[in-house]
Design an enzyme around this catalytic site. Structure first.
Site, mmCIF file in Angstrom:
data_model
loop_
_atom_site.group_PDB
_atom_site.id
_atom_site.type_symbol
_atom_site.label_atom_id
_atom_site.label_comp_id
_atom_site.label_asym_id
_atom_site.label_seq_id
_atom_site.Cartn_x
_atom_site.Cartn_y
_atom_site.Cartn_z
ATOM 1 N N GLY A 1 -7.357 -8.077 0.597
ATOM 2 C CA GLY A 1 -5.226 -7.433 1.448
ATOM 3 C C GLY A 1 -4.631 -9.094 1.268
ATOM 4 C CE LYS B 1 -16.154 -14.420 8.012
ATOM 5 N NZ LYS B 1 -16.847 -13.142 8.877
ATOM 6 N NE ARG C 1 -4.254 -1.736 1.831
ATOM 7 C CZ ARG C 1 -5.486 -1.585 2.383
ATOM 8 N NH1 ARG C 1 -5.260 -1.683 3.954
ATOM 9 N NH2 ARG C 1 -6.164 -2.655 1.855
ATOM 10 N N GLY D 1 -12.038 -4.659 1.254
ATOM 11 C CA GLY D 1 -13.896 -4.075 0.883
ATOM 12 C C GLY D 1 -14.078 -3.818 -0.012
HETATM 13 P P1 ADP Z 1 -8.745 -11.035 1.079
HETATM 14 O O1 ADP Z 1 -8.314 -10.423 2.392
HETATM 15 O O2 ADP Z 1 -7.679 -11.446 -0.454
HETATM 16 O O3 ADP Z 1 -9.885 -10.638 0.237
HETATM 17 P P2 ADP Z 1 -10.156 -13.494 2.302
HETATM 18 O O4 ADP Z 1 -9.841 -12.126 3.894
HETATM 19 O O5 ADP Z 1 -11.197 -13.724 2.354
HETATM 20 O O6 ADP Z 1 -9.064 -12.704 1.590
HETATM 21 O O7 ADP Z 1 -9.164 -15.033 3.690
HETATM 22 C C1 ADP Z 1 -7.872 -14.709 3.326
HETATM 23 C C2 ADP Z 1 -7.519 -15.652 5.114
HETATM 24 O O8 ADP Z 1 -8.136 -16.894 4.328
HETATM 25 C C3 ADP Z 1 -6.185 -15.891 4.691
HETATM 26 O O9 ADP Z 1 -6.104 -15.727 5.420
HETATM 27 C C4 ADP Z 1 -5.978 -17.321 4.452
HETATM 28 O O10 ADP Z 1 -4.817 -17.926 5.460
HETATM 29 C C5 ADP Z 1 -7.491 -17.664 4.700
HETATM 30 N N1 ADP Z 1 -7.935 -19.532 4.265
HETATM 31 C C6 ADP Z 1 -7.837 -19.819 3.349
HETATM 32 N N2 ADP Z 1 -8.089 -20.997 2.818
HETATM 33 C C7 ADP Z 1 -8.041 -21.654 4.287
HETATM 34 C C8 ADP Z 1 -9.461 -22.707 5.041
HETATM 35 N N3 ADP Z 1 -9.185 -23.608 4.469
HETATM 36 N N4 ADP Z 1 -9.187 -22.566 6.177
HETATM 37 C C9 ADP Z 1 -9.446 -21.880 6.928
HETATM 38 N N5 ADP Z 1 -8.425 -20.537 6.134
HETATM 39 C C10 ADP Z 1 -8.147 -20.465 5.003
HETATM 40 MG MG MG Z 2 -8.896 -10.209 4.467
#
Ligand code: ADP
Ligand code: MG
Length: 398
Positions: free
Chosen positions: A353, A199, A38, A376
């Site tokens: 992120g 999620k 960033r 977001g």
């Molecule tokens: P972003 O920030 O790129 O939008 P998210 O916040 O949705 O992504 O998710 C990121 C997190 O999801 C990471 O910290 C990663 O460790 C976790 N993650 C990915 N796969 C799994 C899994 N199978 N079980 C638990 N956590 C997971």
């Molecule tokens: Mg995230």
């Protein structure tokens, strides 16, 4: 609609209030920055303003201090990193508005950069307060917004401020709008969406929106567990969002109706406990042990996902394929990152992120067409929502 940018206005010798998103992540329980992308993202705008002899008053939020001074949330670590990137004329002041800051600004020379303290130390920032915005506007002749990551919030430094100063977008902001906009609205096909992360609930809205437009869909990460469980498969101890089963099923049936090719994992890397040292075990998607946590996609899934990536002309990637922060469970995310980065003559856009951090970790940021700094904000933008801080920036005529 493209926005007027800093290149469209006369900036020479002017005092510029530059709002950036310097809300970096830290290694837990330290003040060591774990991902400085960033900070790097605002450098092209800073370099341009410097080259025009502007006086750059740089500001950002960091974390959630909730309108009061929180020592651990000072911008000191960010200032230290900026000092390395901006070799001359950089200084940092430990307040946001008021006479002390004003006298610092009075002493600035052309090309200098002055970083203000965390905007959210003042409650007026998050309440979009006109008086607080007035305090900020007093230093400057022009306002530049380069903080796409904060664009989904109507806060004073991205919203109210635009009533008080001539406002334009910085280069990062304008690239975000252009790249995220064109991949969703006018993509080269086939268009592939790669969704993952922790999620379903974080991503299901954007997924529903994207299904109308995409040709291919890959689902990985923790959210794959909810997808497969909704289809009747046992997912051991993995986190499941049962209240999203209906949305998942309707998304899948819509994808089916629209002829979207959906690729779900065929195998997983599971662990008996959710920790870094846990032993990785490969299982088929329908043989997840009752005491197992899904930690990553398995090797056969990696091959399937690579096939789907291959030949895509546009890729939108949001959400890691596994717990990539832990080496034993990072293979899926790194393989997907490399496969996307390896596409020739494709537009590749990364949002989120953690996903941006993964791409940086695996050394392929520079091989993506665009890495969004907005988590977001990028999701809301792709959902088709109007972001409040983008809406108040003037459109570019012609
Ligand atoms: P972003 O920030 O790129 O939008 P998210 O916040 O949705 O992504 O998710 C990121 C997190 O999801 C990471 O910290 C990663 O460790 C976790 N993650 C990915 N796969 C799994 C899994 N199978 N079980 C638990 N956590 C997971
Ligand atoms: Mg995230």
């Amino acid at each position: 609609m493209p926005k007027q940018t800093v290149a469209d206005v006369d900036i020479a010798g002017k005092r510029v209030l530059l709002r950036a998103d310097l809300n970096v992540t830290f290694i837990p329980n330290t003040n060591v920055i774990s991902d400085d992308s960033r900070i790097k993202a605002v450098m092209p705008t800073i370099d341009y303003l410097k080259s025009k002899g502007a006086k750059i008053i740089l500001c950002s939020h960091l974390g959630r201090p909730k309108g009061r001074v929180v020592e651990e949330l000072r911008l000191t670590p960010v200032a230290n990193r900026l000092k390395e990137l901006i070799t001359d004329g950089f200084s940092y002041v430990s307040d946001v508005i008021g006479p002390a800051v004003e006298s610092e600004v009075d002493e600035m020379r052309e090309g200098d950069v002055l970083l203000l303290e965390n905007l959210r130390f003042y409650p007026g920032e998050e309440s979009n307060d006109a008086e607080f915005a007035k305090g900020l506007s007093r230093f400057a002749d022009v306002y530049v917004n380069d903080a796409f990551g904060a664009a989904h919030r109507a806060h004073a430094s991205v919203h109210a401020i635009t009533e008080l100063l001539p406002a334009v977008a910085g280069f990062q902001m304008s690239q975000e709008i252009e790249m995220l906009g064109s991949t969703v609205d006018n993509p080269q096909r086939p268009l592939l969406a790669v969704m993952g992360g922790a999620k379903v609930s974080d991503k299901i809205l954007v997924l529903q929106k994207l299904i109308d437009r995409i040709d291919r869909l890959i689902i990985g990460g923790g959210m794959a567990a909810t997808f497969l469980k909704a289809l009747g498969h046992e997912m051991g101890k993995s986190a499941i969002e049962e209240d999203r089963f209906d949305l998942v099923k309707s998304a899948l049936s819509k994808a089916n109706d629209m002829g979207v090719n959906v690729v779900l994992p065929v195998d997983f890397v599971v662990a008996r406990s959710f920790c870094e040292e846990a032993e990785p075990v490969i299982v088929k998607f329908d043989e997840v042990p009752a005491d197992g946590f899904i930690m990553d996609i398995g090797p056969s899934t990696i091959e399937e996902f690579k096939m789907s990536i291959l030949g895509s002309k546009t890729v939108i990637w949001n959400g890691p394929m596994g717990v990539f922060e832990w080496t034993s469970f990072s293979k899926g995310t790194s393989a997907v990152a490399l496969a996307i980065a390896g596409l020739k003559s494709a537009t590749t856009v990364v949002g989120g992120g953690s996903t941006a951090e993964a791409v940086e970790t695996f050394g392929v940021s520079d091989r993506m067409s665009h890495v969004s700094i907005g988590g977001g904000a990028s999701l809301e933008f792709m959902e088709g929502k109007e972001l409040p801080a983008v809406a108040v920036l003037p459109d570019r005529e012609n």
